[in-house]
Design a protein around this motif. Sequence first.
Motif, short mmCIF file in Angstrom:
data_model
loop_
_atom_site.label_atom_id
_atom_site.label_comp_id
_atom_site.label_asym_id
_atom_site.label_seq_id
_atom_site.Cartn_x
_atom_site.Cartn_y
_atom_site.Cartn_z
N VAL A 15 0.83 -1.21 0.00
CA VAL A 15 0.00 0.00 0.00
C VAL A 15 0.86 1.26 0.00
CG1 VAL A 15 -1.66 1.34 1.34
CG2 VAL A 15 -1.98 -1.12 1.08
N SER A 16 1.87 1.30 0.89
CA SER A 16 2.72 2.50 0.96
C SER A 16 3.46 2.70 -0.36
CB SER A 16 3.71 2.38 2.11
OG SER A 16 4.55 1.24 1.95
N VAL A 19 0.86 3.95 -3.16
CA VAL A 19 0.37 5.31 -2.93
C VAL A 19 1.39 6.35 -3.38
CG1 VAL A 19 -0.21 6.97 -1.12
CG2 VAL A 19 -1.22 4.69 -1.07
N ILE A 20 2.67 6.10 -3.13
CA ILE A 20 3.70 7.10 -3.44
C ILE A 20 4.42 6.83 -4.75
CG2 ILE A 20 4.12 7.53 -0.99
CD1 ILE A 20 6.74 5.92 -1.30
N SER A 21 4.04 5.76 -5.46
CA SER A 21 4.85 5.29 -6.59
C SER A 21 5.08 6.36 -7.67
CB SER A 21 4.22 4.05 -7.22
OG SER A 21 2.90 4.32 -7.64
N TYR A 394 -0.71 5.28 -13.99
CA TYR A 394 0.62 5.26 -13.40
C TYR A 394 1.70 5.10 -14.45
CZ TYR A 394 -0.92 5.00 -8.50
OH TYR A 394 -1.44 5.29 -7.27
#
Length: 678
Positions: A15-16, A19-21, A394
């Motif tokens: 998840v982290s 979210v920041i990818s 993305y």
Amino acid sequence: MSKRTYNVFFHTHTVSGIVISVALYIMFFAGAFALVKDEITAWEKGTTTTTLTADAIDYEKLVKTISDDGYELYGRDIRIIPPDAKKETYVILSASQDSAITTPTDKPTYFFVNQDSYAITPYYGFYSLGELLYRLHFFHQIPTVGIYIAGFVAFFFLFAIITGIVIHWKKIISNFNLFRPTSKLKTIWTDAHTALGVLGIPFQLVFAVTSCFLCLSTLVLLPANFIYDNDQKQLLEDLRPMSKTYPIETKADTVLNINDFMKKATTLWDNFEVNQIYIRNYGDVSMKLQVDGLLGVDEKFVGYGRVVYDLASNSIESIKNPYDNDYVEAVEIAIKRLHFGDYGGIWLKALYFLMALITCFVIITGVLIWLEARNKKKIPIAQKLYNRKVGHIYMAICLSMFPITALTFIVSKLIPSSLVASRMTLLYIVFFVGWLLLTLFFRFKRDNYYTNRYSLLSGGLMGLIIPIVNGMVSGNWLWRTILEKNYDVLIIDVLWIILSLIALFIYSKLKRPVPKVDHNNLKTIYYQELKAKNSSTQINNYTKRIKFMRTKISIYWLIISVGFILHHIYGLFGVYYNESLMIEGATGDVPLEHHLYRILFEGIAMVFCLTTLEISKNWFKQTSLIWAILLGVFNIYHFITAIIYETSNVSEILILALMATTSGLLVRSIQQWTKEFE
């Protein structure tokens, strides 16, 4: 580790990371080029002269040039940073401490001084693509909060690294040596992600920690204000002794020769490299000369030294021996050196550049793993469509950075000198508008293989053109830069040749790993399932709601367009109340960027107002949503600044409040249109 604990760490890591990818990819890709931002500027300018060292600068001539240019220097601090690859000396002037001086030139300012001609140019007089990419690295283009966003992204990146190490710890060695190119697609991405992720762990940890320090240090220092009773001046002087200032006394009759003191300072310690010079309280009897520098890396990794001369008494007021350790200063210098890689020459920067691109690949493979893991038969079609949409967005944002950067390099070299005043605007339009259009094109192509393949092809071909354009425009062909040892320019050409050849090689080896998924077929199945759940009455209501939603969105666009027009002609209101409308320096000619500004805001809003009634394609909805969000952020920011700086302009604040509110309603309505009425 229990299975539950493992799952917690695994999902937290996933998840982290997701979210920041995108933000993290942008930071690393732009950061790779930020490592050579000064070399990029030298490449754009075609500069071929040798860079002057600090001891070769004529400081008397420099100060005289600044004074002759109309700057009152008495009581000011003059900060001088010696030339780098740009061949420009960077000068920062503080405001004068003499309250009797009230001229406009007494305001704090900064500019460049050419190392050879000593000609003064504004900081943004020649806006470089290197500067653009450097500032994009920490999201400076987002006003005020950009650097904090970058800091929190770095913080969550650190979190993702730690959780990644935890979940791979038992098999970290075996997985590093494991690669199964003939296995299923998710396994290939997992192997590549793990192997390169392990390889880059030290580099990524260094960047995550140093980025948190550089971007969030202001927030960390907030509690220290209570200890210092909000005495920020004393706080900064204790944490950064090089920023210490002195009160002025009386004007001096004569000013001693600064060059003589510089010769003394540069010979105090062997292998001492000056990186900043401060002339404190210029022209006052309390005038000081402060010289800061570092020992060579071979001598000491963090050997920070400083000497402060009192010019009136011709004596040393204070000295900090670079061979003596100072914890506070050592930490800051060490973090900056580790982050920017300026302690190991060009080869270390090359390694940093490579590791930054490897990290970009790790980010991309992480997204692809996430997509493949959610492409199972048991996943509902609606969820599959959503996951694919996220993946397309993305990949489009990230992969399109390569070709648009190559294109902007070409454009930056072709901008004629007659348009140097509009250089920043042109670079921003080419890079950011081009990036947005390319992102939309790839996103609505809905094929990650296509996005990857043609990003590599277009970026690789344009990258090979870059050295040719450089040779044709400035005459700096590869062989000439080698013979003249003009390595600052050569580095950029060689860098793009290597990047382009690698990109084209990968392009030639790419094969579609799995059959192409027909996105339209998935949508058809989804609509059939949706319609099967609805009666004919519900379908009629559904059609009516679509028409109402499109009309409502069109009205919102119209209100925003009219709001921009009212705001732009708001100056007419001042005619009735005898307000001066003439801006200093106005000639009657409207700059090109101001025309583009009005077209961008008023014209595009009106275009969306009309086309919303005619077009209902999914790509149009997504484009409308993106532009509505951008306008909403701009309107909110404009409204806040108006409250802060123009509290008396009640009419303008009300207009901006209306536009900000309408933007919020518009974004919400388009989201409903996109999700509920496909």
